[in-house]
Enzyme design. Structure first.
Site, PDB file in Angstrom:
ATOM      1  N   THR A   1      -1.469   2.077   6.833  1.00 26.57           N
ATOM      2  CA  THR A   1      -0.808   0.696   5.618  1.00 26.57           C
ATOM      3  C   THR A   1      -1.789  -0.168   6.780  1.00 26.57           C
ATOM      4  OG1 THR A   1       0.373  -0.060   4.208  1.00 26.57           O
ATOM      5  CG2 THR A   1       0.776   1.402   5.334  1.00 26.57           C
ATOM      6  N   GLY A   2      -2.038  -1.785   6.406  1.00 25.89           N
ATOM      7  CA  GLY A   2      -1.850  -2.419   7.384  1.00 25.89           C
ATOM      8  C   GLY A   2      -2.860  -3.435   7.660  1.00 25.89           C
ATOM      9  N   THR A   3      -3.408  -4.209   8.230  1.00 24.16           N
ATOM     10  CA  THR A   3      -3.867  -5.202   8.196  1.00 24.16           C
ATOM     11  C   THR A   3      -5.537  -4.479   8.412  1.00 24.16           C
ATOM     12  OG1 THR A   3      -4.689  -5.125  10.548  1.00 24.16           O
ATOM     13  CG2 THR A   3      -3.563  -7.047   9.514  1.00 24.16           C
TER      14      THR A   3
ATOM     15  N   ASP B   1      -9.077  -0.969   4.171  1.00 27.71           N
ATOM     16  CA  ASP B   1      -9.394  -0.682   4.475  1.00 27.71           C
ATOM     17  C   ASP B   1      -8.770   1.146   3.225  1.00 27.71           C
ATOM     18  OD1 ASP B   1      -6.543  -0.666   5.126  1.00 27.71           O
ATOM     19  OD2 ASP B   1      -6.394   0.676   6.097  1.00 27.71           O
TER      20      ASP B   1
ATOM     21  N   THR C   1       1.163  -1.525  -0.385  1.00 32.95           N
ATOM     22  CA  THR C   1       0.141   0.208  -0.105  1.00 32.95           C
ATOM     23  C   THR C   1       1.022   1.219  -0.098  1.00 32.95           C
ATOM     24  OG1 THR C   1      -1.452  -1.447   0.949  1.00 32.95           O
ATOM     25  CG2 THR C   1      -1.968   1.596   1.280  1.00 32.95           C
TER      26      THR C   1
ATOM     27  N   ARG D   1     -13.123  -9.491  -1.454  1.00 31.02           N
ATOM     28  CA  ARG D   1     -12.393  -9.079  -0.335  1.00 31.02           C
ATOM     29  C   ARG D   1     -11.966  -7.252   0.233  1.00 31.02           C
ATOM     30  NH1 ARG D   1      -7.126  -6.988   1.544  1.00 31.02           N
ATOM     31  NH2 ARG D   1      -7.507  -6.659   4.104  1.00 31.02           N
TER      32      ARG D   1
END
Lengths: 132, 170
Positions: free
Chosen positions: A52-54, A32, A1, A29
């Protein structure tokens, strides 16, 4: 990202985020990044954020909006808001990072993982990059 | 006059020992190139929206980063791209999810913000909107990079083994 936050010479803020998501994502899916308020948010006089991340955890915490709310409503500095937000994401199991900028162009990074590719530049400072 | 720009190129388990000096230099060069592009916009009095879009287009075009060319693969072995942009001055926002043919998804997000009454368009509809608004289209193969494909194969090996224990050991 990848993401960016900017303050222009007229004092306006903007944020943007772009991503391929996560390897092996299924069932349509969506994380965010394209969710306004989760991975991306900007409001003049408050802040601009890209995360950025899960993604699921950033969505549940309304992470990007949360940074701005912490600045506007709680009176936190952008550094405090970025750090506390990423800790809130971590508290429910998420990991990653975010960049945030306040109304004056002050930059903060929040991170609860090993590293984040990141960088800054401004009218007063030259280009700087960091990873760890 | 004051202006400022901050960027990220992703976060995660980035281990110092596994990031070679050459690779680190490539990442830093990629970040610097993106910052330079945004710097040029802001230094000339361009808008923050113009700056973040221009900056991200550089990162989307760089195969090192997980966006645009160099994006990771879905379980089905395709690239599905998401992007968003928000203007702090107006609170307008635009986003796209699961697009497959727009070379620079951040520009498609901006088109949603400025050329539609909507905030978020997804998948086939977003791809169609992109064509209708004249954004640069590419064959989905454009987004392919070998390292990301290899990552998918590793993911498949791990996850298929978890589902089908018969083939756990090959």
């Amino acid at each position: 990202t990848v993401g960016a936050a900017a303050l222009d010479q007229d004092g306006h803020l903007a944020a943007a985020t772009s991503t391929g998501g996560t390897t092996g994502k299924r069932w349509g899916r969506v994380g965010d990044s394209p969710i306004i308020g989760a991975g991306t948010y900007a409001k003049d006089g408050a802040c601009a954020v890209s995360a950025t991340g899960t993604g699921e955890y950033f969505i549940r915490e309304s992470a990007a909006r949360q940074v701005c709310d912490r600045v506007l409503w709680k009176g936190q500095t952008i550094a405090e808001a970025a750090q506390d937000t990423i800790m809130a994401v971590g508290a429910i199991g998420g990991d990653g990072g975010l960049i945030a900028m306040d109304a004056a162009g002050e930059v903060a990074f929040g991170l609860n993982d090993l590293g984040m590719y990141r960088g800054t530049v401004s009218a007063e400072t030259p280009i700087r990059t960091a990873i760890f | 006059k004051r202006w400022a720009l901050a960027i990220h190129g992703g976060a995660g388990v980035i281990e110092r020992e596994k990031l070679s000096p050459e690779k680190e230099a490539q990442y830093r060069a990629g970040l610097s190139a993106a910052l330079s592009r945004g710097q040029a916009v802001l230094d000339k009095g361009g808008t923050a929206v113009d700056a973040v879009e221009a900056t991200l287009r550089v990162l989307e075009d760089n195969p090192l980063f997980n966006a645009g060319k160099g994006a990771v693969f879905t379980a089905d072995g395709v690239n599905e791209l998401d992007a968003a942009i928000m203007d702090g001055a107006t609170q307008k926002a635009g986003a796209v999810a699961g697009v497959t043919r727009t070379k620079n998804p951040v520009s498609l997000a901006r088109a949603v913000m400025e050329k539609s009454p909507h905030v978020l368009l997804a998948r086939d509809g977003a791809d169609r909107f992109s064509v209708e608004k004249g954004l640069e289209q590419v064959d989905p193969q454009y987004f392919f990079t070998q390292p990301r494909w290899d990552q998918l194969q590793a993911w498949r090996a791990k996850n298929l083994a978890a589902v089908d224990q018969t083939h756990l050991f090959g």
